[in-house]
Motif scaffolding. Structure first.
Motif, PDB file in Angstrom:
ATOM      1  N   GLU A 186      72.381  29.776  44.309  1.00  0.00           N
ATOM      2  CA  GLU A 186      73.116  30.361  43.172  1.00  0.00           C
ATOM      3  C   GLU A 186      74.416  30.971  43.669  1.00  0.00           C
ATOM      4  N   ASP A 187      74.359  31.589  44.855  1.00  0.00           N
ATOM      5  CA  ASP A 187      75.534  32.122  45.535  1.00  0.00           C
ATOM      6  C   ASP A 187      75.155  32.340  46.996  1.00  0.00           C
ATOM      7  N   GLU A 188      76.084  32.860  47.795  1.00  0.00           N
ATOM      8  CA  GLU A 188      75.809  32.976  49.234  1.00  0.00           C
ATOM      9  C   GLU A 188      74.741  34.026  49.553  1.00  0.00           C
ATOM     10  N   PHE A 189      74.377  34.837  48.573  1.00  0.00           N
ATOM     11  CA  PHE A 189      73.340  35.857  48.790  1.00  0.00           C
ATOM     12  C   PHE A 189      71.984  35.445  48.207  1.00  0.00           C
ATOM     13  N   ASP A 190      71.841  34.177  47.905  1.00  0.00           N
ATOM     14  CA  ASP A 190      70.608  33.675  47.292  1.00  0.00           C
ATOM     15  C   ASP A 190      69.539  33.472  48.375  1.00  0.00           C
ATOM     16  N   PHE A 191      69.085  34.595  48.952  1.00  0.00           N
ATOM     17  CA  PHE A 191      68.118  34.514  50.057  1.00  0.00           C
ATOM     18  C   PHE A 191      66.756  34.011  49.594  1.00  0.00           C
ATOM     19  N   GLU A 192      66.433  34.212  48.328  1.00  0.00           N
ATOM     20  CA  GLU A 192      65.148  33.754  47.805  1.00  0.00           C
ATOM     21  C   GLU A 192      65.034  32.222  47.933  1.00  0.00           C
ATOM     22  N   THR A 193      66.101  31.533  47.520  1.00  0.00           N
ATOM     23  CA  THR A 193      66.092  30.070  47.628  1.00  0.00           C
ATOM     24  C   THR A 193      66.049  29.633  49.083  1.00  0.00           C
ATOM     25  N   ILE A 194      66.774  30.340  49.959  1.00  0.00           N
ATOM     26  CA  ILE A 194      66.779  29.989  51.387  1.00  0.00           C
ATOM     27  C   ILE A 194      65.377  30.131  51.975  1.00  0.00           C
ATOM     28  N   MET A 195      64.690  31.232  51.605  1.00  0.00           N
ATOM     29  CA  MET A 195      63.328  31.447  52.116  1.00  0.00           C
ATOM     30  C   MET A 195      62.380  30.366  51.590  1.00  0.00           C
ATOM     31  N   GLU A 196      62.489  30.074  50.295  1.00  0.00           N
ATOM     32  CA  GLU A 196      61.618  29.044  49.692  1.00  0.00           C
ATOM     33  C   GLU A 196      61.868  27.688  50.349  1.00  0.00           C
ATOM     34  N   LEU A 197      63.148  27.381  50.573  1.00  0.00           N
ATOM     35  CA  LEU A 197      63.494  26.103  51.208  1.00  0.00           C
ATOM     36  C   LEU A 197      62.925  26.047  52.625  1.00  0.00           C
ATOM     37  N   GLY A 198      63.011  27.162  53.354  1.00  0.00           N
ATOM     38  CA  GLY A 198      62.461  27.216  54.709  1.00  0.00           C
ATOM     39  C   GLY A 198      60.965  26.947  54.712  1.00  0.00           C
ATOM     40  N   ASP A 199      60.259  27.552  53.767  1.00  0.00           N
ATOM     41  CA  ASP A 199      58.806  27.326  53.673  1.00  0.00           C
ATOM     42  C   ASP A 199      58.504  25.858  53.357  1.00  0.00           C
ATOM     43  N   THR A 200      59.275  25.289  52.425  1.00  0.00           N
ATOM     44  CA  THR A 200      59.060  23.885  52.052  1.00  0.00           C
ATOM     45  C   THR A 200      59.334  22.970  53.239  1.00  0.00           C
ATOM     46  N   HIS A 201      60.438  23.247  53.955  1.00  0.00           N
ATOM     47  CA  HIS A 201      60.792  22.399  55.104  1.00  0.00           C
ATOM     48  C   HIS A 201      59.690  22.456  56.164  1.00  0.00           C
ATOM     49  N   LYS A 202      59.205  23.667  56.459  1.00  0.00           N
ATOM     50  CA  LYS A 202      58.161  23.819  57.487  1.00  0.00           C
ATOM     51  C   LYS A 202      56.873  23.108  57.060  1.00  0.00           C
ATOM     52  N   GLU A 203      56.533  23.226  55.788  1.00  0.00           N
ATOM     53  CA  GLU A 203      55.306  22.573  55.291  1.00  0.00           C
ATOM     54  C   GLU A 203      55.449  21.045  55.372  1.00  0.00           C
ATOM     55  N   ASN A 204      56.610  20.533  54.939  1.00  0.00           N
ATOM     56  CA  ASN A 204      56.833  19.088  55.013  1.00  0.00           C
ATOM     57  C   ASN A 204      56.838  18.610  56.462  1.00  0.00           C
ATOM     58  N   PHE A 205      57.433  19.433  57.341  1.00  0.00           N
ATOM     59  CA  PHE A 205      57.496  19.068  58.759  1.00  0.00           C
ATOM     60  C   PHE A 205      56.086  18.992  59.346  1.00  0.00           C
ATOM     61  N   LYS A 206      55.268  19.986  59.013  1.00  0.00           N
ATOM     62  CA  LYS A 206      53.891  20.013  59.521  1.00  0.00           C
ATOM     63  C   LYS A 206      53.112  18.806  58.994  1.00  0.00           C
ATOM     64  N   ASN A 207      53.222  18.535  57.706  1.00  0.00           N
ATOM     65  CA  ASN A 207      52.468  17.424  57.113  1.00  0.00           C
ATOM     66  C   ASN A 207      52.943  16.075  57.652  1.00  0.00           C
ATOM     67  N   PHE A 208      54.258  15.917  57.786  1.00  0.00           N
ATOM     68  CA  PHE A 208      54.779  14.628  58.268  1.00  0.00           C
ATOM     69  C   PHE A 208      54.423  14.427  59.743  1.00  0.00           C
ATOM     70  N   THR A 209      54.425  15.522  60.518  1.00  0.00           N
ATOM     71  CA  THR A 209      54.017  15.425  61.928  1.00  0.00           C
ATOM     72  C   THR A 209      52.574  14.922  62.006  1.00  0.00           C
ATOM     73  N   ALA A 210      51.698  15.497  61.194  1.00  0.00           N
ATOM     74  CA  ALA A 210      50.292  15.078  61.187  1.00  0.00           C
ATOM     75  C   ALA A 210      50.187  13.609  60.773  1.00  0.00           C
ATOM     76  N   TRP A 211      50.966  13.209  59.763  1.00  0.00           N
ATOM     77  CA  TRP A 211      50.934  11.818  59.289  1.00  0.00           C
ATOM     78  C   TRP A 211      51.381  10.868  60.395  1.00  0.00           C
ATOM     79  N   LEU A 212      52.441  11.227  61.113  1.00  0.00           N
ATOM     80  CA  LEU A 212      52.949  10.375  62.198  1.00  0.00           C
ATOM     81  C   LEU A 212      51.910  10.226  63.306  1.00  0.00           C
TER      82      LEU A 212
END
Ligand code: SF4
Length: 179
Positions: A80-106
């Motif tokens: 929403e703006d450069e102080f939108d830390f909520e979205t950054i945190m949510e994105l970080g959680d999503t990225h880590k979850e996808n990374f973990k799941n894709f690593t397991a799949w590979l």
């Protein structure tokens, strides 16, 4: 290893971008590691996945040479703006979850020697055993890219992948290397 198929699967697993990585573009630098030691990241000396436990820059460079191909994966969101830390945190959680799941799949699908290079410190355990106890899960330990002395923006540039997708966006970046 069919890289195009792996890229298609990475996108299926939720990453917003996936692209081939030329392993010859790795250029580990002591100056990047010096930033870790200088406290840029609070995990220096606190995890088996980070320096100094990772070994020297030269040792990290030699480890990277054991892999012949790879991919870069990214997760990007608009803020929403450069102080939108909520979205950054949510994105970080999503990225880590996808990374973990894709690593397991590979691992399940290919079972080959692989090195997942994460955007962040290994978080498999509530508290890392470093340094008193050995790593509890060395076979699935996550390795932050910068811990290898790699400047992520430089790596993206050399592989013709944007490290940033414009003002008021945020991007998490990781890699997978394959033997
Ligand atoms: S698996 Fe556990 S002990 Fe090993 S590096 Fe990760 S958090 Fe630390």
């Amino acid at each position: 290893m069919n890289i195009e198929k792996v890229i298609a699967e990475a996108l299926e697993h939720g990453f917003t971008l996936a692209a081939p990585l030329d392993v010859s573009t790795f250029d580990p630098q002591q100056s990047v590691r010096d930033l870790c030691a200088a406290g840029k990241c609070r995990w220096f000396g606190k995890s088996w996945s980070c320096p100094p436990a990772k070994g020297s820059v030269e040792e990290c460079g030699n480890e990277l040479k054991e892999y012949s191909c790879g991919i870069i994966v990214q997760s990007t969101a608009e803020l929403e703006d450069e102080f939108d830390f909520e979205t950054i945190m949510e994105l970080g959680d999503t990225h880590k979850e996808n990374f973990k799941n894709f690593t397991a799949w590979l691992y399940d699908t290919y079972g080959c020697k692989m090195l997942p290079l994460a955007s962040d410190v290994c978080n498999h355990c509530e508290e890392c055993g470093y340094p008193e106890q050995p790593c509890r899960h060395p076979e699935i330990r996550l390795h932050p890219i910068e811990g290898y002395g790699i400047l992520v923006s430089d790596l993206c540039r050399k592989n013709n992948v944007p490290a940033s997708h414009g003002k008021d966006t945020f991007t998490y970046i990781s890699c997978y290397l394959f033997e």
